[in-house]
Scaffold this motif. Structure first.
Motif, PDB file in Angstrom:
ATOM      1  N   PRO A 175       5.600  -6.105   7.456  1.00 42.48           N
ATOM      2  CA  PRO A 175       6.638  -5.232   7.996  1.00 42.48           C
ATOM      3  C   PRO A 175       7.871  -5.963   8.519  1.00 42.48           C
ATOM      4  O   PRO A 175       8.892  -5.322   8.787  1.00 42.48           O
TER       5      PRO A 175
ATOM      6  N   ASP B  91       7.651  -3.860   1.871  1.00 45.45           N
ATOM      7  CA  ASP B  91       7.768  -3.446   3.265  1.00 45.45           C
ATOM      8  C   ASP B  91       6.906  -2.202   3.450  1.00 45.45           C
ATOM      9  O   ASP B  91       7.236  -1.140   2.915  1.00 45.45           O
TER      10      ASP B  91
ATOM     11  N   ALA C 176       6.601  -0.236   5.798  1.00 43.26           N
ATOM     12  CA  ALA C 176       7.294   0.852   6.486  1.00 43.26           C
ATOM     13  C   ALA C 176       8.146   1.675   5.529  1.00 43.26           C
ATOM     14  O   ALA C 176       8.457   2.848   5.802  1.00 43.26           O
ATOM     15  N   GLU C 177       8.554   1.076   4.435  1.00 41.70           N
ATOM     16  CA  GLU C 177       9.412   1.777   3.478  1.00 41.70           C
ATOM     17  C   GLU C 177       8.649   2.334   2.286  1.00 41.70           C
ATOM     18  O   GLU C 177       9.107   3.259   1.621  1.00 41.70           O
ATOM     19  N   ALA C 178       7.494   1.744   2.001  1.00 42.11           N
ATOM     20  CA  ALA C 178       6.705   2.221   0.861  1.00 42.11           C
ATOM     21  C   ALA C 178       6.002   3.530   1.234  1.00 42.11           C
ATOM     22  O   ALA C 178       5.258   3.576   2.216  1.00 42.11           O
ATOM     23  N   ALA C 179       6.237   4.559   0.465  1.00 40.44           N
ATOM     24  CA  ALA C 179       5.593   5.841   0.751  1.00 40.44           C
ATOM     25  C   ALA C 179       4.079   5.732   0.646  1.00 40.44           C
ATOM     26  O   ALA C 179       3.335   6.366   1.391  1.00 40.44           O
TER      27      ALA C 179
ATOM     28  N   ARG D 248       2.171   1.369  -4.483  1.00 39.11           N
ATOM     29  CA  ARG D 248       3.233   0.407  -4.761  1.00 39.11           C
ATOM     30  C   ARG D 248       2.644  -0.931  -5.213  1.00 39.11           C
ATOM     31  O   ARG D 248       3.144  -1.545  -6.171  1.00 39.11           O
TER      32      ARG D 248
END
Length: 363
Positions: free
Chosen positions: A218, A235, A237-240, A245
């Motif tokens: 992160p 990241d 925090a950004e990967a849904a 991913r």
């Protein structure tokens, strides 16, 4: 002799620099003047994990220094030698003779109990003994008593402040790749947690020609370092969906995963992001238990295992990594941030905030 040490006075308390008395080396011991000591997550974890009766305690297990005196029974070391300190092993039990020195029958006693095998403690203060033989060194101190089995002699031309992390953190991450997993160049490795251990794993994998290396962390600064070392970064925090991913980046799932976080939810993600018959090695220390996805584990034939110090023998692994460093294939020098010993709690705060990767105290 009188020296200084970073003492944890009670469970969960910060470090306090204190004057202490260190005994003269016994016949099997080595007195080392510390030049630098890496601050490892294990030092911090043990400060909160060990029971109250095991304090005050002097931790430290990534020491690097110069031998001042050796006991009468010590072979292979002499005053003036430069050494990196690592974990202890008896070198005589069946596991040690088989090369599995991290799994020595006496591993817990030699490394975690803070005393010699006879129950004595080499460090005292005002006549009261302190727990002070952590990993057979307690090297968060200006001087330490170590042993031939956990002293690795190194080239005196090398900067000891850069070598201290090789005794544990760098060895553990790289050893897990080089000794435990041994990925082929066409296989994918995913590393969860891009701290010192995780980045050492990334560097070792790339040094071995592994093309597909992914690092999940992160913190932007750590992702940047992983990217510089040749990893594709994620990241969380950004990967849904982190698992989706990672599977996308690894062509359906990684052959290998390494977790350094000890966060149960992350370990479960690491398992789920493996491909068919993939292997995850859990290295992080902290969580007492974690849940796995049993259906995913059983239906895909996956393996989840652990490793002590990357299954490495420091007498072999430290020289190997230093040779790779000299060849430019293990470029981790810029991970090190040095602090004067008096600033140890600043180093703790900075590594906790993620502003540095590998703090090293200079004595």
């Amino acid at each position: 002799m009188q020296t200084r040490a970073a003492v944890v006075e009670a469970q969960g308390q910060p470090f306090t620099l204190s004057d202490v008395e260190l005994e003269e080396p016994r016949a099997d011991e080595v007195l080392v003047r510390m030049v630098a000591t890496g601050l490892c997550h294990t030092d911090l974890t043990m400060g909160s994990f060990l029971p109250p009766e095991m304090f005050p305690n002097v931790f430290g297990h990534e020491g690097a220094g110069v031998v001042e005196r050796v006991g009468a029974d010590v072979a292979g070391l002499e005053a003036g030698d430069h050494v990196v300190l690592s974990f202890r092993s008896c070198r005589d039990c069946a596991k040690c003779r088989a090369g599995l020195v991290g799994y020595c029958d006496s591993h817990l006693l030699l490394n975690y109990m803070g005393m010699r095998l006879d129950g004595s403690q080499p460090i005292s203060r005002d006549g009261e003994p302190l727990f002070g033989s952590f990993f057979g060194q307690s090297s968060l101190a200006a001087h330490a008593l170590a042993y031939a089995d956990n002293c690795v002699k190194v080239d005196p031309a090398l900067d000891l402040t850069l070598l201290a992390p090789y005794g544990c953190g760098f060895q553990t991450g790289a050893g897990t790749v080089l000794t435990v997993l041994r990925p082929r160049p066409d296989e994918c490795l995913v590393v969860y947690g891009a701290g010192a251990v995780g980045l050492a794993a990334v560097a070792a994998a790339r040094a071995e020609g592994v093309e597909c290396v992914v690092a999940v962390d992160p913190l932007a600064g750590r992702r940047a370092v992983a990217e510089r070392l040749g990893a594709t970064v994620v990241d969380p925090a950004e990967a849904a969906d982190v698992v989706a991913r990672v599977k996308e980046l690894t062509g359906g799932g990684a052959a290998y995963g390494i977790d350094t976080t000890a966060i149960p939810a992350v370990i479960k993600q690491a398992q789920q992001s493996l491909g068919i018959r993939g292997t995850l090695v859990a290295l992080g220390l902290g969580a007492e238990e974690f849940a796995l996805d049993a259906i995913d584990l059983l239906q895909a034939g996956k393996t989840v295992k652990a490793s002590i110090e990357g299954d490495a023998d420091p007498q072999e692994m430290v020289p190997r990594l230093l040779a790779m460093r000299a060849e430019g294939r293990f470029p981790l020098d810029d991970l090190v941030a040095t602090y004067p010993a008096e600033a140890i709690n600043d180093a703790v705060a900075d590594v906790g905030a993620g502003t540095v990767v590998k703090p090293v105290l200079v004595w």
